[in-house]
Design an enzyme around this catalytic site. Structure first.
Site, PDB file in Angstrom:
ATOM      1  N   HIS A 115      -3.569  -4.292   2.427  1.00 34.22           N
ATOM      2  CA  HIS A 115      -4.670  -3.850   2.342  1.00 34.22           C
ATOM      3  C   HIS A 115      -5.183  -2.887   3.489  1.00 34.22           C
ATOM      4  CE1 HIS A 115      -8.787  -3.622   0.711  1.00 34.22           C
ATOM      5  NE2 HIS A 115      -9.284  -4.506   1.405  1.00 34.22           N
ATOM      6  N   ASP A 116      -4.925  -3.623   4.728  1.00 38.23           N
ATOM      7  CA  ASP A 116      -5.243  -2.705   5.857  1.00 38.23           C
ATOM      8  C   ASP A 116      -4.019  -1.919   6.108  1.00 38.23           C
ATOM      9  OD1 ASP A 116      -7.460  -3.039   6.765  1.00 38.23           O
ATOM     10  OD2 ASP A 116      -7.247  -4.633   8.290  1.00 38.23           O
ATOM     11  N   HIS A 117      -3.909  -0.666   6.325  1.00 38.26           N
ATOM     12  CA  HIS A 117      -2.801   0.447   6.089  1.00 38.26           C
ATOM     13  C   HIS A 117      -2.304   0.249   7.604  1.00 38.26           C
ATOM     14  CE1 HIS A 117      -4.225   2.741   2.552  1.00 38.26           C
ATOM     15  NE2 HIS A 117      -4.226   1.341   2.365  1.00 38.26           N
ATOM     16  N   HIS A 147     -10.257  -2.877   7.608  1.00 37.24           N
ATOM     17  CA  HIS A 147     -11.296  -3.844   6.673  1.00 37.24           C
ATOM     18  C   HIS A 147     -11.552  -5.265   7.360  1.00 37.24           C
ATOM     19  CE1 HIS A 147      -9.142  -1.563   3.448  1.00 37.24           C
ATOM     20  NE2 HIS A 147     -10.284  -1.568   3.163  1.00 37.24           N
ATOM     21  N   ASP A 160       0.746  -1.184   0.002  1.00 36.42           N
ATOM     22  CA  ASP A 160      -0.049   0.125  -0.204  1.00 36.42           C
ATOM     23  C   ASP A 160       0.880   1.229  -0.001  1.00 36.42           C
ATOM     24  OD1 ASP A 160      -2.991  -1.114   0.749  1.00 36.42           O
ATOM     25  OD2 ASP A 160      -1.336  -2.318   1.622  1.00 36.42           O
ATOM     26  N   HIS A 206      -2.867  -9.695  -1.391  1.00 32.05           N
ATOM     27  CA  HIS A 206      -3.253  -8.269  -1.112  1.00 32.05           C
ATOM     28  C   HIS A 206      -4.123  -8.317   0.378  1.00 32.05           C
ATOM     29  CE1 HIS A 206      -3.869  -4.086  -0.997  1.00 32.05           C
ATOM     30  NE2 HIS A 206      -5.042  -4.063  -1.172  1.00 32.05           N
ATOM     31  N   TYR A 221      -1.668   4.440  -6.137  1.00 32.93           N
ATOM     32  CA  TYR A 221      -2.801   5.065  -5.843  1.00 32.93           C
ATOM     33  C   TYR A 221      -3.102   6.465  -6.809  1.00 32.93           C
ATOM     34  CZ  TYR A 221      -2.910   2.489  -1.313  1.00 32.93           C
ATOM     35  OH  TYR A 221      -3.155   1.396  -0.410  1.00 32.93           O
ATOM     36  N   ASP A 266      -1.634  -2.749  -3.785  1.00 35.75           N
ATOM     37  CA  ASP A 266      -1.914  -1.320  -3.977  1.00 35.75           C
ATOM     38  C   ASP A 266      -0.518  -0.599  -4.270  1.00 35.75           C
ATOM     39  OD1 ASP A 266      -4.628  -1.862  -3.717  1.00 35.75           O
ATOM     40  OD2 ASP A 266      -4.763  -0.785  -1.684  1.00 35.75           O
TER      41      ASP A 266
END
Length: 322
Positions: free
Chosen positions: A240-242, A214, A40, A205, A76, A73
């Site tokens: 996915h989770d930042h 999420h 991400d 991801h 962006y 990710d």
């Protein structure tokens, strides 16, 4: 700028199934392997992406890493527009400039990548622009120490198909979806069952188990997790989770590791922190390192300043966290 590491890494691609390719990665002469994991990240240096990259360079040098894993990710907000999109240079080549990071990058797609031109991000042309870059939907990376199974998780998630809101997703190569997922699940199961690796590591991801924004991805819990458990997978690594996160399973030895802190983090955005299996959670930027031998694994989480936040040591028959 990137040196042609694809030659000295002796990267070979073989066909193992209709969906999965097999790549070979050499290990060090002492029988060990080390790599970094970041997810991400692609924001043209913003949201501390450049600072994370700087610390990755320092740790990469200390550990003499063999490669880098990206959990998706990568660009962006909406992936790449084309193979000529300057975001590739501004978010990747110009950011990860440390000498230790001039190694092969193995990347999977995230949901934001699917909002752009997926074929551009998968194109071999990007590897000609920067020879470190390798991205495919799903593939297997084999080493003498471990085998890595990279899985395309975005097409599993129903909401991207049922409630796309204002986002467009590039589903070329995925439709018909039911057939695509059926083949992918079969190929993953077959590859895992046929693997004789001492360590089996699956990379995707989306989260399977997480207390982050999420949470658990129910489609992966239902369709992928049983395959991982049945085939004695050691680690599932995702973005996915930042955040940075370590959760253990209550039904198997699988360790769930989130490395999604490559740039923008979601400070204070999480579910209950008392959930069973939670070992570590950090809602800021950072990355992860993994060192492997045949018998032992050491995983370390670092923040944006390069400080060690959490250590996890595993061995065959023994695991503990500090």
């Amino acid at each position: 700028m990137a040196m042609s590491f694809i030659f000295w890494i002796c990267l070979c691609i073989f066909s193992v199934s209709a969906e999965l390719q097999l790549l070979e990665q050499p290990i060090k002469s002492d029988g060990s392997l080390s790599f970094l994991v970041v997810g991400d990240w692609g924001r043209k240096g913003d949201y501390n992406q450049s600072q994370v990259a700087q610390q990755m360079g320092k740790i990469g040098d200390e550990l003499n890493i063999d490669f880098i894993v990206s959990t998706g990710d990568n660009f962006y907000e909406d992936g790449l527009r084309s193979i000529n999109d300057h975001a590739f240079d501004k978010s990747f080549t110009q950011i990860y400039t440390a000498e230790s990071l001039q190694k092969q990058w193995y990347s999977v797609l995230g949901n934001h990548d699917y909002r752009g031109n997926v074929e551009a991000q998968l194109s071999p042309t990007l590897g000609k622009l920067d020879s470190r870059w390798f991205c495919q939907r799903s593939f297997v990376l084999n080493t003498e120490v471990a085998e890595f199974f990279f899985v395309d998780t975005t097409p599993f998630v129903d909401k991207y198909f049922l409630r796309p809101k204002h986002h467009h997703y590039d589903w070329r190569g995925v439709l018909p979806r039911k057939e695509y997922l059926s083949n992918l699940v079969k190929d993953l199961d077959s590859a895992l069952r046929n693997s004789a690796a001492n360590w089996k590591i699956v990379i995707g991801h989306h989260t399977i188990k997480s207390v982050g924004h999420h949470g658990n991805t129910k489609e992966l819990v239902e369709q992928v997790l049983p395959i991982l458990e049945a085939n004695n997978v050691d680690l599932y690594i995702n973005g996915h989770d930042h955040c940075l996160e370590h959760m253990s399973s209550t039904t198997s030895p699988i360790q769930f590791l989130t490395s999604g802190g490559g740039s923008k983090a979601w400070k204070g955005d999480f579910y209950r922190l008392d959930q069973e299996g939670l070992k570590f959670y950090y809602d800021g930027q950072g990355f992860m390192s993994v060192q492997l031998t045949q018998a032992n694994a050491k995983i370390v989480f670092y923040d944006v300043f390069g400080r060690v936040l959490h250590d996890l040591h595993l061995s065959k028959g023994l695991n503990y966290a500090m």
